[in-house]
Design a protein around this motif. Structure first.
Motif, PDB file in Angstrom:
ATOM      1  N   CYS A  26       3.287  23.588 -38.879  1.00 20.24           N
ATOM      2  CA  CYS A  26       3.273  24.143 -40.241  1.00 20.24           C
ATOM      3  C   CYS A  26       2.399  23.232 -41.100  1.00 20.24           C
ATOM      4  N   CYS A  81       9.395  27.603 -41.307  1.00 24.83           N
ATOM      5  CA  CYS A  81       8.278  28.201 -42.051  1.00 24.83           C
ATOM      6  C   CYS A  81       8.750  28.485 -43.471  1.00 24.83           C
ATOM      7  N   TRP A  82       7.913  28.134 -44.460  1.00 29.79           N
ATOM      8  CA  TRP A  82       8.297  28.254 -45.881  1.00 29.79           C
ATOM      9  C   TRP A  82       7.565  29.381 -46.582  1.00 29.79           C
ATOM     10  N   CYS A 134       1.728  33.091 -47.347  1.00 23.95           N
ATOM     11  CA  CYS A 134       1.393  31.663 -47.427  1.00 23.95           C
ATOM     12  C   CYS A 134      -0.129  31.548 -47.405  1.00 23.95           C
ATOM     13  N   CYS A 152      -0.785  28.514 -37.256  1.00 19.83           N
ATOM     14  CA  CYS A 152       0.398  27.798 -37.751  1.00 19.83           C
ATOM     15  C   CYS A 152       1.627  28.409 -37.099  1.00 19.83           C
TER      16      CYS A 152
END
Ligand SMILES: Cc1cc2nc3c(=O)[nH]c(=O)nc-3n(C[C@H](O)[C@H](O)[C@H](O)COP(=O)(O)OP(=O)(O)OC[C@H]3O[C@@H](n4cnc5c(N)ncnc54)[C@H](O)[C@@H]3O)c2cc1C
Ligand code: SF4
Length: 304
Positions: A143, A152-153, A119, A135
């Motif tokens: 996030c 969380c992506w 990310c 984060c």
């Protein structure tokens, strides 16, 4: 150049010794180190002990009832392997798109499958991350991608995963409790913090097994430059038993699998299913559009 913090280093030559070392808290397995070492320099991982797998003899490719690939085989070795080129050429193609030739010389297939999720707010030096308060994935409470959510992506971005997923590959996983098989399609979790959800802590992947009767697979990678860059979109496509299948990587914490009756419906289904994160250089709308294009390209390359 970021410094590497002091860390205990072990390079056992027996798997049992490696497993005993890895069972201790703070131990982490080291393969080619092309992802783990930069991550340590950025303070994303702070192991007390590195256990190198290099001397365990996990290299090589053999063909028995299946294609059996040592988890420590380098991506360069796999590109050159006649057995891989014959039985799973899409894997050789995917290995050739990772980073640069220098990285492919050191990077292993095991390390590629177990690559940490990525990310723009996470893969940054510690000082940069401290400026935004960290984060959820590292040292923070929020996030920055989806501040109101608790998930969380960060994205699963390994080039080889979509191909190995479609090829029904399985990992041979060994720990102190014994050995088991984990299918590539069951390896990942829905949250970017648990990127290797199905792997017990302290376990070693020793080999990757692929059935020989794999229908032809096509790998496509969309990236901004033709070297170094991780995929903005990764796609593998195949046609079998009258249906078309695609696996899309780099669009979320775990790959997305879709199927359809024809290539155009497949491209449509893939674009609908994916909600990629955006960056300044590759905005989310563009990546979503490129999912469709990559699936169309892969299907066309398969002769349709
Ligand atoms: C500039 C740059 C560009 C890159 N571009 C790409 C790219 O385009 N595509 C891509 O997919 N990757 C890319 N990478 C990431 C990385 O180089 C590759 O994913 C590589 O295949 C990781 O393999 P490794 O052997 O170096 O793993 P390592 O860094 O040694 O390990 C990665 C993780 O896997 C675990 N691990 C490794 N092997 C085993 C095993 N056998 N059993 C248990 N755990 C294990 C480690 O503990 C660690 O958590 C890039 C890296 C850099 C620095
Ligand atoms: S998606 Fe994950 S890594 Fe990215 S900012 Fe959110 S919590 Fe951090």
């Amino acid at each position: 150049v970021l410094p590497l913090a002091d860390v205990d280093y072990h390079a056992p030559d027996r798997l049992d010794d490696a497993l005993a070392l890895l069972a201790a808290p703070g131990s982490v397995a080291l393969a080619g180190g092309t992802d783990l070492v930069p991550s340590m320099k950025m303070g994303l991982h702070r192991p007390a002990r590195l256990v190198s797998l290099r001397r365990l003899g996990l290299r090589g490719v053999r063909v028995a009832a299946e294609l059996v690939i040592g988890a420590g085989a380098t991506l360069r070795e796999l590109q050159r392997s006649e057995s891989v080129q014959r039985h799973l050429p899409a894997l050789a193609a995917a290995c050739a798109t990772v980073g640069t030739p220098t990285i492919q010389n050191a990077a292993t297939l095991g390390g590629n499958l177990l690559l940490d999720t990525r990310c723009v707010y996470y893969n940054q030096p510690a000082g940069w991350r401290a400026q935004v308060g960290g984060c959820l994935k590292a040292d923070g409470a929020v996030c920055h991608v989806a501040p109101r959510q608790s998930a969380c992506w960060a994205t699963q971005s390994s080039d080889t995963v979509p191909v190995l997923w479609l090829a029904d590959a399985r990992l041979r996983v060994v720990d102190l409790a014994g050995e088991r098989e984990v299918p590539v399609r069951g390896l990942f979790g829905p949250d970017g913090r648990t990127w290797r959800a199905a792997l017990p802590p302290g376990a070693v992947v020793t080999e990757i097994r692929v059935p020989l009767a794999v229908s032809e697979i096509r790998h496509e990678k969309v990236r901004l430059r033709q070297a170094i860059d991780f995929g903005a979109v990764l796609v593998a496509v195949t046609a079998r038993d009258g249906a078309w299948e695609a696996v899309i990587g780099a669009v979320g914490p775990q790959p997305i699998a879709v199927s359809a009756a024809d290539p155009e419906a497949l491209a449509e289904a893939a674009a609908r299913a994916c909600y990629p994160l955006g960056t300044q250089l590759s905005p989310a709308w563009w990546r979503k559009r490129m999912v469709r294009v990559a699936v169309q390209r892969a299907a066309a390359a398969l002769g349709h």
